[in-house]
Structures are given as C-alpha cells and as structure tokens.
Design an enzyme around this catalytic site. Structure first.
Site, PDB file in Angstrom:
ATOM      1  N   VAL A 175       0.806  -1.224   0.000  1.00 19.92           N
ATOM      2  CA  VAL A 175       0.000   0.000   0.000  1.00 19.92           C
ATOM      3  C   VAL A 175       0.840   1.276   0.000  1.00 19.92           C
ATOM      4  O   VAL A 175       0.314   2.366  -0.209  1.00 19.92           O
ATOM      5  CB  VAL A 175      -0.997   0.026   1.176  1.00 19.92           C
ATOM      6  N   TYR A 197       6.941   4.650  14.480  1.00 13.52           N
ATOM      7  CA  TYR A 197       5.574   4.166  14.659  1.00 13.52           C
ATOM      8  C   TYR A 197       4.698   5.243  15.302  1.00 13.52           C
ATOM      9  O   TYR A 197       3.598   5.556  14.813  1.00 13.52           O
ATOM     10  CB  TYR A 197       5.581   2.899  15.511  1.00 13.52           C
ATOM     11  N   LYS A 217       1.490   7.316  13.669  1.00  8.07           N
ATOM     12  CA  LYS A 217       0.156   7.159  14.250  1.00  8.07           C
ATOM     13  C   LYS A 217      -0.423   8.494  14.715  1.00  8.07           C
ATOM     14  O   LYS A 217      -1.635   8.716  14.633  1.00  8.07           O
ATOM     15  CB  LYS A 217       0.193   6.140  15.395  1.00  8.07           C
TER      16      LYS A 217
END
Length: 254
Positions: free
Chosen positions: A65, A159, A163
C-alpha cells in the site's frame, strides 16, 4: 461480477493476519463483500478460507500500500469485481526495531512512514475518488490509529510519529468528506492478541525502563468494533474510538 448497490463492499488492508483478518471476518459476517489486501497472496487466500469466505463474497489482492501504482491496481481489481466501495479500513502497518532513535537508519524510518502513513493516504485517495463517483454517493473510511496515536512506547519514534499523523489525516478526511457523504473515523487499539503483540505476553519495556508482562484482549473484539463503526448510517460517525485491554498500562502515570 459486480454487485448491486444494495450489497455493501469493504476493503481491509493488512488483512492476512491479526487485526485486519479479524476485521475482515466481522465485516463478512455483517453482510459485507470484503476485499482483503496485504503483501502475501498466500496469507490472504488462507484468511478468506479461515473466515468462511468464497469467490462470491471475497477477493484477495496482493498489494504494497506504500506504492501508488500498486494501490491503483488494487482499486481497479476491486472496481472490476464489485463495482463500488462502502468501507475502507486502513489497517496495514509496521514498526521499526526498538532501538534509540539516533540509531535508526533512514530506510527503517521510511519503511514505517510508507506503510503506516503513505499507505493510508494513497488508499484513502482512491477510495474517495470512487466514493464521490458512485451511486449512491459516499462511504466510510476507518483508520487504525493505535494507542500510539496518544502516547508513545519507549524507542518507537517512527511508529508513534506516523500514528499521530493518522489522527490528522482522519480529521482532514472527515472535514473534506462532508460535502460528498464520506465519513471518516479512527480506531485506537491497545494490546489486541495478535502475532505483533506476542512479545507483550513475555514482557515488554515500560516507561520506567522496567520489563513487565502486559494484558492482551481477544482480537475478535476489535473486529466487532470495526464492524460497529462501519454499520452506522452515514449521517453518524464515530470520529474516535479507543478499544484496549482493560488492565493495560495506558491510563495513569505508569
């Protein structure tokens, strides 16, 4: 085979295992046709069998993706099979090694950015194009934010940064989607029992540098939460939901 507008269609990224697979299972049982995507076609096809799907109600498409051309091919396959999209669950994601930020390579940083943030952006772009053009117009995008959209774990800069960025993307899509009947919400998940969280059952680094075992919850509960968000009429939207293992060390000063 294209379904009538009465049949709802959902796309789940990172659907071969874990949260994505649980969400695909819940959506299928909730009456959706489901497109499952991820990097491994073998895992996707096994997931379809495991959740009780078949060629009439599920489609497996291998896709990275983080790559624009691959995402376009994914949505072409979805359109050719089902003709519309009602729900996109942007779930695909990964982390980097838990090492000091200054020791991470640029490649390690970009791998996480591409999977977690660029992937959600690219899939949302294509979904919005379809949702605007289809009849009836509109749909819903659900982004997997994670507890890390609110608070970091030690040594998790890539990460956590992506997020936090997902929260901004969610709100922007929710705002820009208003004129086109496109709703967007975010689900923040803490300690679902998946392959990714197995290390928590053995003990994981805490903010005070201690190592502690953390409670986990059944991943099917997350799938059911995603289905609940998806099934709402488009006049209503859960902008933000947090679902977590009740006793995990998130609320408080730990």
């Amino acid at each position: 085979m294209k379904n009538s507008a009465k049949t709802k269609v959902a796309l789940v990224t990172g659907a071969g295992t874990g949260i994505g697979k649980a969400a695909a299972k819940a959506l299928l049982k909730g009456g959706y046709c489901v497109v499952l995507t991820g990097r491994s076609i073998d895992k996707l096809e096994k997931a379809i069998t495991d959740i009780g799907g078949d060629q009439s109600n599920c489609l497996a498409v291998a896709c990275d993706v983080g790559k624009p051309d691959a995402v376009k091919k994914l949505f072409t396959a979805l359109s050719n099979k089902f003709g519309r999209i009602d729900v996109l669950f942007n779930n695909a994601g990964m982390g980097a090694p838990a090492i000091p930020m200054e020791d991470l390579s640029y490649e390690q940083w970009m791998n996480v950015v591409n999977a977690n943030l660029c992937g959600a952006f690219l899939c949302s772009q294509e979904a919005i194009r379809m949702m605007k053009a289809q009849s009836p117009q509109g749909g819903r995008i659900i982004n997997n934010g994670s507890i890390s959209a609110h608070a970091p774990r030690p040594m998790s800069a890539p990460y956590t940064a992506t997020k936090h960025a997902i929260s901004g993307l969610t709100k922007t899509i929710a705002l820009d989607g208003r004129p086109f009947n496109i709703a967007c919400g975010q689900i923040d998940i803490g300690n679902a029992a998946t392959e990714m969280t197995e290390r928590m059952a053995a003990g994981i680094l805490q903010a005070d540098q201690s190592i502690k075992v953390e409670p986990r919850m059944d991943v099917d509960h997350v799938g059911e939460a995603v289905l609940h968000m998806a099934q709402l009429p488009l006049e209503s939207n859960i902008l933000s939901m947090t679902i977590m293992a009740t006793n995990m060390p998130f609320v408080g000063r730990g």
